[in-house]
Design a protein around this motif. Structure first.
Motif, short mmCIF file in Angstrom:
data_model
loop_
_atom_site.label_atom_id
_atom_site.label_comp_id
_atom_site.label_asym_id
_atom_site.label_seq_id
_atom_site.Cartn_x
_atom_site.Cartn_y
_atom_site.Cartn_z
N LEU A 157 0.87 -1.44 0.03
CA LEU A 157 0.02 0.05 -0.55
C LEU A 157 0.72 1.66 -0.43
CD1 LEU A 157 -2.62 -1.35 2.58
CD2 LEU A 157 -2.82 -1.37 0.27
N LYS A 158 1.74 1.64 0.77
CA LYS A 158 2.68 2.33 0.49
C LYS A 158 3.76 2.72 -0.34
CE LYS A 158 3.92 2.15 5.79
NZ LYS A 158 5.17 2.95 6.83
N GLU A 159 3.99 1.61 -0.93
CA GLU A 159 4.30 1.29 -2.46
C GLU A 159 4.10 1.67 -3.27
OE1 GLU A 159 6.23 -2.04 -3.23
OE2 GLU A 159 7.70 -2.31 -1.19
N LYS A 160 1.77 2.31 -2.89
CA LYS A 160 1.53 2.35 -4.11
C LYS A 160 0.61 3.73 -4.21
CE LYS A 160 0.08 -1.81 -6.66
NZ LYS A 160 1.47 -2.92 -5.95
N ALA A 161 1.11 4.31 -3.04
CA ALA A 161 1.12 5.43 -2.64
C ALA A 161 -0.63 5.97 -2.24
CB ALA A 161 1.48 6.38 -3.45
N VAL A 162 -0.89 4.54 -1.56
CA VAL A 162 -2.68 4.35 -1.32
C VAL A 162 -3.16 6.30 -0.50
CG1 VAL A 162 -4.33 3.21 0.04
CG2 VAL A 162 -2.73 2.96 -1.65
N ASP A 163 -4.46 6.71 -1.13
CA ASP A 163 -4.65 8.08 -0.24
C ASP A 163 -5.76 7.14 1.29
OD1 ASP A 163 -3.82 9.98 -1.37
OD2 ASP A 163 -5.05 9.15 -3.09
N LYS A 164 -5.81 6.40 0.76
CA LYS A 164 -7.38 5.41 2.17
C LYS A 164 -7.10 4.31 2.15
CE LYS A 164 -10.58 8.57 3.76
NZ LYS A 164 -11.91 9.01 4.08
N VAL A 165 -7.20 4.00 3.28
CA VAL A 165 -7.50 2.64 3.89
C VAL A 165 -8.47 2.40 3.79
CG1 VAL A 165 -6.69 -0.16 4.61
CG2 VAL A 165 -4.74 2.25 3.52
N PHE A 166 -9.49 1.09 3.57
CA PHE A 166 -10.46 0.42 4.04
C PHE A 166 -10.56 -0.62 4.54
CE2 PHE A 166 -11.90 3.62 1.91
CZ PHE A 166 -12.19 5.01 2.50
N VAL A 167 -11.06 -1.18 5.75
CA VAL A 167 -10.92 -2.81 6.79
C VAL A 167 -12.36 -3.43 6.86
CG1 VAL A 167 -9.89 -4.51 7.95
CG2 VAL A 167 -8.88 -2.54 7.26
N LEU A 168 -12.66 -4.87 5.83
CA LEU A 168 -13.75 -4.41 5.64
C LEU A 168 -14.08 -5.82 7.03
CD1 LEU A 168 -15.13 -4.32 2.12
CD2 LEU A 168 -14.63 -2.41 3.79
N GLY A 169 -13.56 -6.04 7.37
CA GLY A 169 -13.37 -7.41 8.49
C GLY A 169 -12.56 -8.48 8.76
N ASP A 170 -13.19 -9.40 9.67
CA ASP A 170 -12.94 -10.72 9.50
C ASP A 170 -11.35 -10.71 10.41
OD1 ASP A 170 -15.14 -11.59 9.55
OD2 ASP A 170 -13.90 -12.88 7.90
N LEU A 171 -11.16 -9.70 11.33
CA LEU A 171 -8.92 -9.06 11.58
C LEU A 171 -8.85 -10.45 12.00
CD1 LEU A 171 -10.44 -6.22 13.59
CD2 LEU A 171 -10.40 -6.43 10.99
N CYS A 172 -9.08 -11.63 13.44
CA CYS A 172 -8.21 -12.13 14.00
C CYS A 172 -8.46 -13.56 14.21
CB CYS A 172 -8.05 -11.19 15.69
SG CYS A 172 -8.45 -10.32 15.80
N TYR A 173 -9.85 -14.24 13.86
CA TYR A 173 -9.85 -15.38 13.90
C TYR A 173 -9.24 -16.31 12.48
CZ TYR A 173 -12.81 -19.71 14.06
OH TYR A 173 -13.47 -20.86 14.21
#
Length: 238
Positions: free
Chosen positions: A23-39
């Motif tokens: 994401l840093k290399e592609k110079a992303v302006d905003k990130v959104f996370v759509l769930g299922d983080l840990c399990y």
């Protein structure tokens, strides 16, 4: 404006770190996370901390709900219920009270407008954390299950199988999975969306990561379902 939508990390912090680097290399302006983080992965705590370090909008997935309150009968195949409950208990034991409160209080959808384009993002469907809408569903099913709210772009996770479709001039995108892909590729998957002058260009990005490192972390733990995870990471299929 360059946006990134990621989901279904499933405790695979090594895969998430590789995607964050991308994401840093592609110079992303905003990130959104759509769930299922840990399990269902070896590093639930570190995965959650990495997500929180993004300082972005995050929504709840079905696996986050399971971590909070357990896996209930009817939500998974009967033959898998006992093992999935053991996996949930292991994941829960790796987190503290603040982590559980964070997961419990996550919202279930994102509605935002960027460059006059309306975006609707959710984990499985707008009305359910659990319902499955497959890539080959007919247009009518996609419209009924995923496109009920007015938007130009719809994004979701949950099925671990990335795809992009256009229906009546509107884009529907599944992100695939960062940590547990089911489409035959062992690479992490997310969606990149470029918006310029009300024009949308959506793509699926695949990112290599060190699977052997993740397997080593898993094998050195007392995680209860190691064989399943190793098979998915290596083959990209459950």
């Amino acid at each position: 404006m360059r946006l990134a939508f990621i989901s279904d990390i499933h405790g695979n912090a090594t895969a998430l770190e590789a995607v964050m680097k991308d994401l840093k290399e592609k110079a992303v302006d905003k990130v959104f996370v759509l769930g299922d983080l840990c399990y269902r992965g070896p590093e639930p705590k570190r995965s959650l901390e990495l997500v929180q370090s993004l300082n972005c909008q995050v929504i709840k997935g079905n696996a986050d709900e399971w971590v909070v309150r357990g896996v209930e009968e009817g939500e998974v195949p009967e033959q898998a219920l006992d093992m999935m409950r053991k996996e949930r208990e292991w994941t829960y034991s790796q987190l503290n009270e603040a982590d559980i409160d964070y997961l419990q209080n996550l919202p279930t959808e994102i509605k935002t407008t960027i460059s006059d384009l309306d975006i609707h993002a959710f984990h499985a469907t707008p009305d359910s954390l659990f319902e499955v809408v497959v890539p080959f569903a007919d247009d009518e099913t996609i419209q009924e299950k995923l496109m009920g709210r007015e938007a130009n772009l719809y994004l979701y996770g949950h099925i671990h199988t990335p795809y992009i479709r256009f229906i009546n001039g509107k884009a529907v995108v599944n992100l695939g999975s960062i940590g547990l892909p089911f489409d035959g590729s062992s690479q992490a998957s997310y969606s990149l969306v470029d918006i310029q002058d009300r024009s949308i260009q959506a793509s699926i990005v695949r990112v290599d990561y060190d699977i052997d490192e993740v397997i080593e972390k898993l094998q050195s733990s007392d995680y209860p379902n190691k064989e399943f995870l190793v098979n998915v990471w290596k083959n990209g299929r459950p």
